[in-house]
Design a protein around this motif. Structure first.
Motif, PDB file in Angstrom:
ATOM      1  N   ASP A 107      -5.845 -19.648  -6.728  1.00  7.90           N
ATOM      2  CA  ASP A 107      -5.197 -20.945  -6.534  1.00  7.90           C
ATOM      3  C   ASP A 107      -5.811 -21.585  -5.293  1.00  7.90           C
ATOM      4  O   ASP A 107      -6.704 -21.008  -4.662  1.00  7.90           O
ATOM      5  CB  ASP A 107      -3.673 -20.793  -6.395  1.00  7.90           C
ATOM      6  N   ARG A 108      -5.357 -22.785  -4.951  1.00  6.88           N
ATOM      7  CA  ARG A 108      -5.958 -23.487  -3.813  1.00  6.88           C
ATOM      8  C   ARG A 108      -5.784 -22.738  -2.487  1.00  6.88           C
ATOM      9  O   ARG A 108      -6.756 -22.596  -1.730  1.00  6.88           O
ATOM     10  CB  ARG A 108      -5.397 -24.912  -3.721  1.00  6.88           C
ATOM     11  N   PRO A 109      -4.577 -22.246  -2.158  1.00  5.14           N
ATOM     12  CA  PRO A 109      -4.455 -21.459  -0.919  1.00  5.14           C
ATOM     13  C   PRO A 109      -5.358 -20.223  -0.929  1.00  5.14           C
ATOM     14  O   PRO A 109      -5.946 -19.873   0.097  1.00  5.14           O
ATOM     15  CB  PRO A 109      -2.972 -21.072  -0.897  1.00  5.14           C
ATOM     16  N   GLY A 110      -5.470 -19.572  -2.099  1.00  2.77           N
ATOM     17  CA  GLY A 110      -6.347 -18.407  -2.190  1.00  2.77           C
ATOM     18  C   GLY A 110      -7.802 -18.779  -1.974  1.00  2.77           C
ATOM     19  O   GLY A 110      -8.556 -18.041  -1.334  1.00  2.77           O
ATOM     20  N   TYR A 111      -8.198 -19.929  -2.478  1.00  2.80           N
ATOM     21  CA  TYR A 111      -9.570 -20.412  -2.288  1.00  2.80           C
ATOM     22  C   TYR A 111      -9.858 -20.626  -0.803  1.00  2.80           C
ATOM     23  O   TYR A 111     -10.908 -20.207  -0.295  1.00  2.80           O
ATOM     24  CB  TYR A 111      -9.779 -21.715  -3.064  1.00  2.80           C
ATOM     25  N   HIS A 112      -8.922 -21.263  -0.107  1.00  2.00           N
ATOM     26  CA  HIS A 112      -9.145 -21.527   1.320  1.00  2.00           C
ATOM     27  C   HIS A 112      -9.154 -20.231   2.125  1.00  2.00           C
ATOM     28  O   HIS A 112      -9.947 -20.099   3.069  1.00  2.00           O
ATOM     29  CB  HIS A 112      -8.085 -22.486   1.848  1.00  2.00           C
ATOM     30  N   ARG A 113      -8.329 -19.266   1.755  1.00  2.00           N
ATOM     31  CA  ARG A 113      -8.353 -17.971   2.431  1.00  2.00           C
ATOM     32  C   ARG A 113      -9.688 -17.272   2.209  1.00  2.00           C
ATOM     33  O   ARG A 113     -10.251 -16.662   3.120  1.00  2.00           O
ATOM     34  CB  ARG A 113      -7.203 -17.092   1.921  1.00  2.00           C
ATOM     35  N   TRP A 114     -10.191 -17.364   0.976  1.00  2.00           N
ATOM     36  CA  TRP A 114     -11.493 -16.776   0.662  1.00  2.00           C
ATOM     37  C   TRP A 114     -12.604 -17.410   1.493  1.00  2.00           C
ATOM     38  O   TRP A 114     -13.415 -16.707   2.105  1.00  2.00           O
ATOM     39  CB  TRP A 114     -11.771 -16.961  -0.832  1.00  2.00           C
ATOM     40  N   ARG A 115     -12.629 -18.738   1.545  1.00  2.00           N
ATOM     41  CA  ARG A 115     -13.663 -19.428   2.304  1.00  2.00           C
ATOM     42  C   ARG A 115     -13.593 -19.083   3.788  1.00  2.00           C
ATOM     43  O   ARG A 115     -14.619 -18.873   4.442  1.00  2.00           O
ATOM     44  CB  ARG A 115     -13.549 -20.943   2.106  1.00  2.00           C
ATOM     45  N   ASN A 116     -12.398 -19.035   4.343  1.00  2.00           N
ATOM     46  CA  ASN A 116     -12.241 -18.703   5.760  1.00  2.00           C
ATOM     47  C   ASN A 116     -12.658 -17.263   6.035  1.00  2.00           C
ATOM     48  O   ASN A 116     -13.269 -16.978   7.077  1.00  2.00           O
ATOM     49  CB  ASN A 116     -10.798 -18.937   6.201  1.00  2.00           C
ATOM     50  N   SER A 117     -12.340 -16.359   5.111  1.00  2.00           N
ATOM     51  CA  SER A 117     -12.764 -14.965   5.275  1.00  2.00           C
ATOM     52  C   SER A 117     -14.276 -14.851   5.246  1.00  2.00           C
ATOM     53  O   SER A 117     -14.874 -14.099   6.014  1.00  2.00           O
ATOM     54  CB  SER A 117     -12.144 -14.094   4.179  1.00  2.00           C
TER      55      SER A 117
END
Length: 199
Positions: free
Chosen positions: A83-93
């Motif tokens: 989902d969108r929050p998961g995408y942003h967490r992935w990118r930040n990681s």
């Protein structure tokens, strides 16, 4: 490629980045039909694009361009919620991982903490709206996407989503970056999608 006071150290950093990316198990074929490890090819495309649009780029920017996706495959998108929050967490990681690994490799070839910190800040796109060197790196990232990856992306997604991505990509770029993008020799299908997004 610019010549720096310690060019051997610079070349050693590129070699270390390339050796790390050469372990990518995912293949990609270039325009000449040669098969590469995917992130190794991406890194070389980043360097080539930067050399084309900003041949006098500072050493730290050249280093950051070469390691921007270093060992990216080790943190797959599927390891985070789709989902969108998961995408942003992935990118930040990914940003943190790329910065940490690049820092380790730069230290191993003899770079001092100030340069390492600068490369890490660039890779993590810190102060994007305020730092012209971060913006230059972002422009190159967008140019490489448009030139090499956009059409394949477009074929896998509905046109509405593709046009939205182009709009978002365009907003990330500086006016100079947008000018460079308009000079790319894109396939006709890609040109049409970009034109729709910019209309």
């Amino acid at each position: 490629m610019s010549t720096f006071p310690d060019f051997r150290r610079f070349a050693a950093a590129f070699e270390a980045f390339d050796n790390a990316n050469a372990e990518d198990p995912n293949p990609e074929t270039d325009a000449n039909g040669r098969v590469w490890p995917k992130e190794l090819l991406y890194a070389q495309r980043m360097s080539e694009c930067l050399a084309r649009v900003a041949p006098g780029a500072p050493e730290a920017v050249q280093l950051a361009a070469r390691c921007q996706h270093i060992r990216r495959w080790t943190i797959p998108r599927q390891s985070f919620p789709l989902d969108r929050p998961g995408y942003h967490r992935w990118r930040n990681s990914l940003k943190q991982y790329h910065a940490e690994l690049a820092g380790q490799l730069l230290a191993e070839v003899g770079y001092e903490p100030a340069v390492i910190g600068r490369v890490q800040a660039l890779v993590q796109k810190q102060q994007l709206a305020l730092d012209p060197e971060v913006q230059l790196l972002e422009d190159v990232i967008c140019l490489v996407f448009l030139e090499y990856y956009f059409l394949d992306f477009a074929r896998q997604h509905p046109e509405e989503k593709v046009i939205d991505i182009v709009k978002k990509t365009w907003r990330k770029m500086s006016p100079q970056g947008q000018e460079w993008a308009l000079q790319l020799a894109l396939p006709l299908q890609a040109q049409g999608l970009v034109a729709k997004a910019l209309a």
